[in-house]
Scaffold this active site. Structure first.
Site, PDB file in Angstrom:
ATOM      1  N   GLY A  24     -10.529 -11.861  11.878  1.00 52.58           N
ATOM      2  CA  GLY A  24     -11.680 -12.079  12.575  1.00 52.58           C
ATOM      3  C   GLY A  24     -11.659 -13.820  13.009  1.00 52.58           C
ATOM      4  O   GLY A  24     -12.183 -14.190  13.791  1.00 52.58           O
ATOM      5  N   TYR A  47       0.031  -2.469  -3.630  1.00 56.35           N
ATOM      6  CA  TYR A  47       0.521  -3.554  -2.908  1.00 56.35           C
ATOM      7  C   TYR A  47       1.188  -2.878  -1.574  1.00 56.35           C
ATOM      8  O   TYR A  47       0.839  -3.567  -0.539  1.00 56.35           O
ATOM      9  CB  TYR A  47       1.662  -4.177  -3.716  1.00 56.35           C
ATOM     10  N   ARG A  89       9.049 -11.350 -12.454  1.00 52.69           N
ATOM     11  CA  ARG A  89      10.000 -11.167 -11.490  1.00 52.69           C
ATOM     12  C   ARG A  89      11.538 -11.368 -11.966  1.00 52.69           C
ATOM     13  O   ARG A  89      11.436 -12.272 -13.135  1.00 52.69           O
ATOM     14  CB  ARG A  89       9.820 -11.684 -10.123  1.00 52.69           C
ATOM     15  N   TYR A 124      -5.797  -5.422  16.420  1.00 53.72           N
ATOM     16  CA  TYR A 124      -6.306  -6.673  16.881  1.00 53.72           C
ATOM     17  C   TYR A 124      -5.420  -7.226  17.772  1.00 53.72           C
ATOM     18  O   TYR A 124      -6.128  -7.854  19.021  1.00 53.72           O
ATOM     19  CB  TYR A 124      -6.422  -7.715  15.530  1.00 53.72           C
ATOM     20  N   ASN A 167     -10.556 -10.494   7.454  1.00 53.22           N
ATOM     21  CA  ASN A 167     -11.452 -11.818   7.510  1.00 53.22           C
ATOM     22  C   ASN A 167     -10.450 -13.037   8.300  1.00 53.22           C
ATOM     23  O   ASN A 167     -11.042 -13.398   9.446  1.00 53.22           O
ATOM     24  CB  ASN A 167     -11.766 -12.434   5.989  1.00 53.22           C
ATOM     25  N   LYS A 179      -9.652 -14.615  15.835  1.00 52.31           N
ATOM     26  CA  LYS A 179     -10.222 -14.262  17.285  1.00 52.31           C
ATOM     27  C   LYS A 179     -11.016 -15.180  17.277  1.00 52.31           C
ATOM     28  O   LYS A 179     -11.118 -15.685  18.652  1.00 52.31           O
ATOM     29  CB  LYS A 179     -10.946 -12.940  16.898  1.00 52.31           C
ATOM     30  N   THR A 239      12.478 -13.308  -2.392  1.00 52.92           N
ATOM     31  CA  THR A 239      12.829 -14.952  -1.962  1.00 52.92           C
ATOM     32  C   THR A 239      12.584 -15.531  -3.276  1.00 52.92           C
ATOM     33  O   THR A 239      11.922 -15.085  -4.158  1.00 52.92           O
ATOM     34  CB  THR A 239      11.695 -15.233  -0.847  1.00 52.92           C
ATOM     35  N   LYS A 258      -7.492  -5.527  -2.168  1.00 50.84           N
ATOM     36  CA  LYS A 258      -8.411  -6.184  -1.416  1.00 50.84           C
ATOM     37  C   LYS A 258      -7.986  -7.346  -0.460  1.00 50.84           C
ATOM     38  O   LYS A 258      -8.462  -7.650   0.708  1.00 50.84           O
ATOM     39  CB  LYS A 258      -9.737  -6.734  -2.257  1.00 50.84           C
TER      40      LYS A 258
HETATM   41  N1  UDP Z   1      14.227  -6.656 -13.389  1.00 51.94           N
HETATM   42  C1  UDP Z   1      15.293  -6.684 -14.475  1.00 51.94           C
HETATM   43  N2  UDP Z   1      14.793  -7.387 -15.556  1.00 51.94           N
HETATM   44  C2  UDP Z   1      13.639  -8.033 -15.506  1.00 51.94           C
HETATM   45  C3  UDP Z   1      12.820  -8.144 -14.330  1.00 51.94           C
HETATM   46  C4  UDP Z   1      13.182  -7.302 -13.354  1.00 51.94           C
HETATM   47  O1  UDP Z   1      16.136  -5.825 -14.511  1.00 51.94           O
HETATM   48  O2  UDP Z   1      13.417  -8.750 -16.453  1.00 51.94           O
HETATM   49  C5  UDP Z   1      14.677  -5.659 -12.115  1.00 51.94           C
HETATM   50  C6  UDP Z   1      13.680  -4.773 -11.695  1.00 51.94           C
HETATM   51  O3  UDP Z   1      13.333  -3.444 -12.346  1.00 51.94           O
HETATM   52  C7  UDP Z   1      14.004  -4.797 -10.226  1.00 51.94           C
HETATM   53  C8  UDP Z   1      14.842  -5.954  -9.920  1.00 51.94           C
HETATM   54  O4  UDP Z   1      15.037  -6.479 -10.998  1.00 51.94           O
HETATM   55  O5  UDP Z   1      14.789  -3.712 -10.043  1.00 51.94           O
HETATM   56  C9  UDP Z   1      13.942  -6.935  -9.208  1.00 51.94           C
HETATM   57  O6  UDP Z   1      12.442  -7.112  -9.759  1.00 51.94           O
HETATM   58  P1  UDP Z   1      11.489  -8.136  -9.206  1.00 51.94           P
HETATM   59  O7  UDP Z   1      10.519  -7.968 -10.074  1.00 51.94           O
HETATM   60  O8  UDP Z   1      12.046  -9.420  -8.996  1.00 51.94           O
HETATM   61  O9  UDP Z   1      11.179  -7.736  -7.645  1.00 51.94           O
HETATM   62  P2  UDP Z   1      11.113  -6.172  -6.643  1.00 51.94           P
HETATM   63  O10 UDP Z   1      12.087  -6.475  -5.754  1.00 51.94           O
HETATM   64  O11 UDP Z   1      11.392  -5.152  -7.825  1.00 51.94           O
HETATM   65  O12 UDP Z   1       9.770  -6.517  -6.196  1.00 51.94           O
END
Ligand code: UDP
Length: 307
Positions: free
Chosen positions: A82, A125, A166, A139, A79, A85, A155, A71
C-alpha cells in the site's frame, strides 16, 4: 548509502539488534524508525524503493512467535505494498527457499511449486511467504505496481544473531564455548550457504533489473550438515565432538538453488567460497564477549522438537 541513497530503516527489533546498525547513526543519510510494519506504515516525503525484509527467519523463532511471523508476511506485506502504491515506489519483497518446503525437485528452480506442510511448525513462515508472493503479484497485475521478488536461500555472515538456533551461529557458539556440536538427525540433510556480501549484491541487481517474477539468490555449493559440522571443527581449530539430536519436524532433507535465472538475467553468481566466508563469520563470533557467548538463552536450542 554507498551508492548515494538516503536510507530509512524500519524494524520492531523483535529479532533484530540495534548494535548491528549503531555505526550508521552518525551518517547524515541514514534514519531509523522503531516501528512494526504489521501496523499502518507512514513515511513522509518521496520514496523510490522499498525493500521488505521484515520477518523472523529462523525455525526457532517461528516456533516462539508464530502469530507475528504470519502477520508480518501477510499484514506487513499488505501495508508496504500500500505504501509503495501511494509513493509510486518500486518494491522488492524478500521471499525464501522455504516456499519450496521439503522439495521433491532438486536443485530447486523458480518454476517448482513446492511441497509445504501448511499446518507443520514451519507452516507459519512458509505460508506467510507464499501469501506474500501472491499478494505482491496481485498488486503488480491489478495495480501495475513495480515489484521484485527474491527467493533467498540460507545466507550467513558477520552480525548473525548468536541465539537464533540456526546451524551456523549454533555450531560457532558451541565451538567457542567448548561444547559438542549438535547435529540434528543423522546429518545427511543438505544445505547450500551463501555469504551475505554475495546475497546483497544479487538482491541489489534484482532491484535495479526489469524482471518481475521470483528469482533464486543463493550459493549452489551444497553440503551435508554432518560434513559441515566437520568443516567447522577444522576451521575453529577446536577438538569438539559431534553429538546427534532428533531431526526437527519437516526439516527439509535437501536444498540447493538453481541460479540459472540469476546468472542470465542479473549476470550474478556468488564469488565468496565457504572457507573464506566462514572464516570472516567466525572472526565476528570470536569478537563477541564471553558474557554474550554464555547467555543462557543462547544455549537453549539444542532440542527444537521441544517447542
Ligand atoms: N541443524 C543442526 N544443528 C543445529 C542447528 C541446525 O544439525 O544445532 C540443522 C537443521 O536441522 C537443518 C540445518 O542444520 O537441517 C539448517 O538449519 P537452519 O536452522 O540453519 O536453517 P533451515 O535451513 O533449516 O531453515
Amino acid at each position: 548509502m554507498a551508492e548515494g541513497y538516503h536510507v530509512i530503516a524500519m524494524d520492531n527489533l523483535i529479532t533484530g539488534d540495534l548494535k548491528n546498525i549503531e555505526h550508521l547513526f552518525k551518517e547524515e543519510h541514514f534514519e531509523f524508525y522503531h516501528h512494526d510494519v504489521t501496523k499502518f506504515v507512514t513515511v513522509p516525503g518521496k520514496l523510490d524503493y522499498i525493500l521488505h525484509f521484515a520477518s523472523p527467519a529462523s525455525p526457532i523463532d517461528y516456533l516462539k512467535i508464530p502469530i507475528q511471523t504470519l502477520k508480518v508476511g501477510a499484514l506487513g506485506t499488505h501495508n508496504l505494498l500500500g505504501l509503495a502504491k501511494e509513493k509510486k515506489a518500486r518494491i522488492l519483497i524478500a521471499s525464501t527457499s522455504e516456499v519450496y518446503g521439503d522439495p521433491l525437485v532438486h536443485p530447486q528452480t523458480e518454476e517448482y511449486y513446492g511441497n509445504v506442510n501448511t499446518i507443520g511448525p514451519r507452516g507459519v513462515y512458509d505460508e506467510a511467504k507464499r501469501f506474500q508472493e501472491s499478494i505482491t503479484m496481485a498488486y503488480n497485475r491489478f495495480h501495475g505496481l513495480e515489484t521484485r521478488i527474491v527467493r533467498i536461500f540460507n545466507t550467513y555472515g558477520p552480525r548473525m544473531r548468536l541465539n537464533d538456533g540456526r546451524v551456523i551461529p549454533a555450531f560457532m557458539g558451541q565451538a567457542l564455548r567448548g561444547e559438542d556440536l549438535t547435529v540434528f538427525g543423522d546429518g545427511s540433510q543438505t544445505r547450500s550457504f551463501c555469504f551475505v556480501d554475495d546475497q546483497v549484491e544479487g538482491i541489489y541487481r534484482l532491484l535495479l533489473s526489469d524482471y518481475e517474477l521470483p528469482v533464486n539468490i543463493g550459493n549452489p555449493h551444497e553440503i551435508s550438515i554432518l560434513e559441515f559440522a566437520e568443516e567447522i571443527i577444522k576451521l575453529t581449530g577446536t577438538d569438539q565432538k559431534i553429538v546427534f539430536k532428533p531431526l526437527p519436524k519437516d526439516d527439509p532433507m535437501q536444498r540447493q538453488p538453481d541460479i540459472t535465472k540469476a546468472k542470465e538475467i542479473l549476470g550474478w553468481e556468488p564469488k565468496v567460497g565457504r572457507e573464506e566466508g566462514m572464516r570472516k563469520t567466525f572472526d565476528y563470533f570470536k569478537s563477541l564477549s564471553r558474557e554474550d557467548l554464555d547467555k543462557k538463552e543462547h544455549r537453549d536450542f539444542s532440542d527444537r522438537n521441544r517447542y
